[in-house]
Structure formats: C-alpha cells, structure tokens
Motif scaffolding. Structure first.
Motif, PDB file in Angstrom:
ATOM      1  N   ILE A  87       0.845  -1.202   0.000  1.00 29.74           N
ATOM      2  CA  ILE A  87       0.000   0.000   0.000  1.00 29.74           C
ATOM      3  C   ILE A  87       0.880   1.251   0.000  1.00 29.74           C
ATOM      4  N   ARG A  88       1.946   1.231   0.806  1.00 25.51           N
ATOM      5  CA  ARG A  88       2.861   2.386   0.814  1.00 25.51           C
ATOM      6  C   ARG A  88       3.450   2.623  -0.574  1.00 25.51           C
ATOM      7  N   ALA A  89       3.831   1.521  -1.234  1.00 26.56           N
ATOM      8  CA  ALA A  89       4.404   1.662  -2.579  1.00 26.56           C
ATOM      9  C   ALA A  89       3.360   2.193  -3.558  1.00 26.56           C
ATOM     10  N   TRP A  90       2.101   1.778  -3.381  1.00 26.80           N
ATOM     11  CA  TRP A  90       1.035   2.291  -4.250  1.00 26.80           C
ATOM     12  C   TRP A  90       0.907   3.792  -4.122  1.00 26.80           C
ATOM     13  N   TRP A  91       0.983   4.298  -2.882  1.00 20.74           N
ATOM     14  CA  TRP A  91       0.940   5.751  -2.681  1.00 20.74           C
ATOM     15  C   TRP A  91       2.016   6.423  -3.518  1.00 20.74           C
ATOM     16  N   LEU A  92       3.227   5.905  -3.383  1.00 20.40           N
ATOM     17  CA  LEU A  92       4.355   6.510  -4.097  1.00 20.40           C
ATOM     18  C   LEU A  92       4.128   6.466  -5.613  1.00 20.40           C
ATOM     19  N   MET A  93       3.688   5.292  -6.098  1.00 19.38           N
ATOM     20  CA  MET A  93       3.510   5.139  -7.543  1.00 19.38           C
ATOM     21  C   MET A  93       2.431   6.084  -8.053  1.00 19.38           C
ATOM     22  N   CYS A  94       1.336   6.210  -7.288  1.00 17.28           N
ATOM     23  CA  CYS A  94       0.259   7.107  -7.721  1.00 17.28           C
ATOM     24  C   CYS A  94       0.730   8.547  -7.733  1.00 17.28           C
TER      25      CYS A  94
END
Lengths: 213, 314
Positions: free
Chosen positions: B49-56
C-alpha cells in the motif's frame, strides 16, 4: 585521533553524483550477511572484475562510514591524469599502491596502507591485484597477509561482488545497466600463530568463494 | 490544454480515496496483528500500500508536467524493467555492445518517436530496425555460442519492456474526435483498470482461490481469483466509461480485453521467473518486487488497447 580531513563541497557533490550514477546503472544493494556496518577498523577484500568495483562497495556503504573507508587503487592507473588524481585523492580518498613493486621492497609498498590501519580506519582492497574475467578468482597477492600479520586486531572481511563484469567488463569502455549486488561476509578468523602465508591466502580465497551464489 | 477538468479530478480523487481506505484497513490489520501475532502477509500488504501511494503520486506528478512528463516517466520505467530483464538473461561478454545500443540508443529513440508523435516509425522501429540490428551486431562480435537463444532473449526484452510499454504514452498521440487534449484520461483508464484487475485477482485469489489455472506455473493464479478479478474490473471499467471516448458497453469490452491481456502478461512473466528459479525480478519497489513484476500486465495490455482504440476511434 587526528581530525578527519575536511572534504570540499565539490568533492562531496562529485561523490554523490558518482554514487547516484552507480546506483542508476547497477541498482546495487549491499547485503551484510556476515557482519554489521560499523566504524571499526577493517580490511574489506573483494573479487575484481571491473573498474567500478571500488566505487560500488564505496557507494554501498552508509554515508557516515564512507569517510573512514579508503579504497586501495593502482598507482600506475590512477596517477596518470589530473582528473583521475582528483577523483582518487579528493573524492574517494583512496590510497595508491605501487603495483610494480612486488619485489624486495615490499614493506615500503604497503606503507600507505599501514598508515590508514594505524589510524584505525578501513581499507577496501582487491587481493587479485588486477581485474579478472568475472568467472573465477585468480591467485591472491600477499599484501593482505602482511597487513593482517602486522595489525592482528583489524578484521578481514570478504565482499563478493556479483555481475560487475557485465556492467563494465575488462576491455570495454561502454557501460550496460545490470543489477549488481555486494555481499559482505563474516570476518575471517584471526591469523593463527603458525599459519603460513599460503595457508592464510588460501583461507581468505575460500571465504570469498563461499559467498558466490 | 486543460488537463485538470472535473473528470480527471474525480478519477484521481477516486483513486486516492481507495488508497486512503486501503491504508486505514492495513493500519487496523497491522494493529490487530502486532507483536507476537505479527503476520508476514499483512506486513507485505502494508508495504504494497505504501508503494502504491508513491507510484500514484509519481504518476500524478508526471501528468501535471504534461505529455513530456508522461513520456519521460515511461522511458524510465522501461529502463528499469529492461535492466531487470537483462540481468536475468544470461548474456555474454560479446553481447555487451549490442546491449549498450539497446539501453542508450534504441530505448531513448523509441520514446523520442512517441514524443514527436511519429506513428509510422514508432510502430515499426523496434520490430523492424532493432530486431534486424541486434542479431547483426551479435554476429559481428563473432561468438556463436547459443547465438539464437542469446539474440532471442535480448529481442524479447526489447519487445516487452520497451516496445509494448511505449504504447502507454503513445495513447497521447491518438486523434479522437471530440476528445482532443483529453487523451491522458485514456491512459489513466488503462492503468487504473490493469492495476485494479491485478489487485482484485490477488484479493479474490487469496479469499476464495482453490483451483490453480496453471498449477505448475503459478499456484497463486486460481480460477476463482481470475473470474472474480476479471468480472469486478470489467464492472469498474464500465463505471469509468465517462472518462473515455467510449460508451458504457464499449468501455466494458475494452476493460475485458485489457484485463485478459493483463492476466496473460502476468502468466508469461511468471513462466520466465519460474524458469530462472526466482520469485521476483528485482527489489526496486518495496513489497512488490521489481519494476517488471508490477508492469507485466500493463506491457501486454497496452498495445492491444492502443490498437483497438486506434482502429475503432480514429
């Protein structure tokens, strides 16, 4: 202990730029499997297959450690042009070693390296002396033995570098981005009382080979 | 160009609300299963989820910069994906020069072609010019050992990570009547549907998965996960028809094509990983593994989506 030499802003910036480029090309990750990154006096020794080897280990160190870890570089190569001299002296703060002096004047050759260990700082050295093809380790030079004999308290730590020969192989000036890794192993057991030079070098070589995947 | 119209704002707020909800759920799970009961699946979930934040956030930044930003972002993604792919392929010293061409000449050129919107050259550059150049260069290097395998592996890497992926920013060059200057929404539609379909297949698989589709290849890809993931992402695609130039049922069919191709892409990449005896292509994105692990479905979906849209709508 004497104060660490001040590093100019330009040299710091250059160091950051180089380690950034190095990461972009190799995505290098240092895995400390045998010991922790600490500021103790150590001799890191690694397999040598590329000009980038020293940079990769250096860039993979925690920034706080970098100023106390000095790569050992060949004088005949790095002393040639002003730019190389700048990189080696100001950015990496490496120690230069005279490769041709493998004759009777051996003690003198190691003197700059001993000066570093005397200050309780660390060295990165490549005991093969020259770059190999990345397949097999070649014969180890004896410097590492003499150093650990004279400084028995210094930990001798193997570092295995993987894939570096694919990034910048011997005989090429072109770099290709390939993911590399540096695996830091367990410090060698100290030099035994009656252990011969050949035995010690063999043991060091085996410890490095064990880190190969 | 007004990229910040109400539709894009709505789409992005939708995406970020999903992330907020996911972070809250992840936080509650982590709190419940902390200490002795700590669970690696939940740790991995939170890392993801943390990585998703960054990617978005990176995607939004690229969109804010404009077309150039999007093209550069995908060029970088291609670079990292190709780096992972070539690391795995057992290349030899004599491939070195050919690889240099791939990374520093062909990859940037392909994205320059996308940037200047030269469709004709963009669509043939890799399959014609690069694919004929590579065997030539390797042959000149004079090493015949496994010549065909080595050439094929490098070509495949270029095909998937550069050629296929460049079809995502290439969506910006399509001239769709009544949709001028809004193409970036088409791109977001593709990314949202592919990535949500990946997530949903994973979630349905974890919850109900029993029968693996190709057991030898990937025990985690199950019929239940496949059906649940595909159906729900087609539904999401239909609900998102207002950001696209399609009507609702076309949006549904497009989503079906995207998700099916995405599934196939994941399957093929798993086959490569299984063959090489690894789990992930790399470790560049925490919790997800490598870049290639995250974009495998996008690589297969993008060209099909691009050409369907181009054929029927321009």
């Amino acid at each position: 202990m004497e104060k660490p030499q001040r590093i100019s802003l330009l040299a710091k910036g250059m160091g950051m730029l180089l380690s950034f480029t190095c990461r972009l090309l190799t995505g290098v990750r240092t895995r400390w499997v045998g010991c922790q990154p600490t500021i103790t006096s150590r001799i890191y020794y690694a397999n040598h297959s590329s000009h980038l080897d020293g940079l990769v280990i250096w860039a993979g160190l925690p920034p706080l450690m970098r100023h106390a870890v000095h790569p050992v570089a060949a004088k005949d190569y790095w002393d040639k042009t002003p730019f190389r001299r700048y990189l080696v002296n100001k950015v990496f703060r490496a120690v230069l070693i005279d490769r041709k002096g493998d004759g009777p004047a051996k003690e003198n050759v190691l003197e700059p390296l001993e000066a570093i260990l005397a200050k309780s700082e660390s060295l990165i050295l490549f005991p093969e002396g020259t770059r190999g093809d990345g397949e097999e380790l070649s014969h180890f030079k004896s410097g590492i033995y003499h150093l650990s004999k004279k400084y028995p308290n210094v930990e001798v730590v193997p570092v295995y570098l993987e894939n570096l020969n694919r990034v910048l192989p011997k005989g090429s000036k072109l770099v290709v981005p390939i993911i590399c890794s540096a695996v830091v192993g367990q410090p060698l057991a100290p030099l035994a009382e009656e252990e011969s030079k050949a035995e010690f070098l063999q043991r060091a070589k085996l410890a490095l080979e064990e880190l190969m995947p | 160009m007004s990229i910040w119209d109400s539709e894009i704002a709505l789409l992005l707020s939708g995406v970020f609300s999903i992330l907020v909800v996911a972070s809250i759920i992840g936080g509650i799970l982590a709190y419940r299963y902390s200490g002795e009961k700590s669970n690696p699946t939940i740790d991995n979930l939170n890392a993801r989820i943390r990585a998703w934040w960054l990617m978005c956030i990176v995607c939004v930044l690229a969109v804010v910069i404009g077309n150039i930003g999007v093209v550069i972002l995908f060029a970088l993604i291609s670079f990292f994906a190709l780096r992972e792919f070539i690391t795995l392929a057992p290349t030899r010293r004599s491939d070195h020069e050919a690889l240099f061409w791939c990374f520093f000449i062909f990859l940037p050129l392909q994205y320059v072609l996308v940037g200047i919107q030269w469709y004709g050259m963009f669509s043939i550059f890799v399959p014609v010019f690069v694919f004929l150049f590579l065997p030539t260069r390797i042959a000149i290097a004079g090493d015949t050992y496994h010549f065909l395998e080595r050439t094929a592996k490098i070509q495949w890497g270029m095909l998937v990570t550069v050629f296929c992926l460049s079809h995502v920013p290439a969506l910006l060059m399509l001239d769709i009547k009544g949709y001028e200057g809004e193409n970036v929404k088409l791109l977001l539609f593709l990314i949202v549907v592919t990535q949500l379909s990946d997530v949903l297949q994973y979630v349905f698989g974890k919850l109900f998965g029993k029968r693996p589709i190709v057991p030898k290849l990937s025990p985690n890809k199950t019929i239940e996960g496949f059906l649940g993931g595909i159906l729900s992402s087609v539904l999401i695609g239909i609900c998102l028809y207002w950001v696209t130039p399609f009507n609702w049922w076309v949006a549904g069919l497009m989503s079906l094509a995207i998700t099916l191709m995405g599934f196939v892409g994941g399957l093929c990449m798993s086959a490569i990983k299984r063959d090489s005896g690894i789990k992930d292509f790399g470790a560049i994105i925490e919790g997800h593994g490598g870049m290639l692990d995250r974009i495998d479905s996008l690589c297969f979906a993008a060209p099909i989506f691009f050409h369907f849209t181009r054929y029927f709508y321009t």
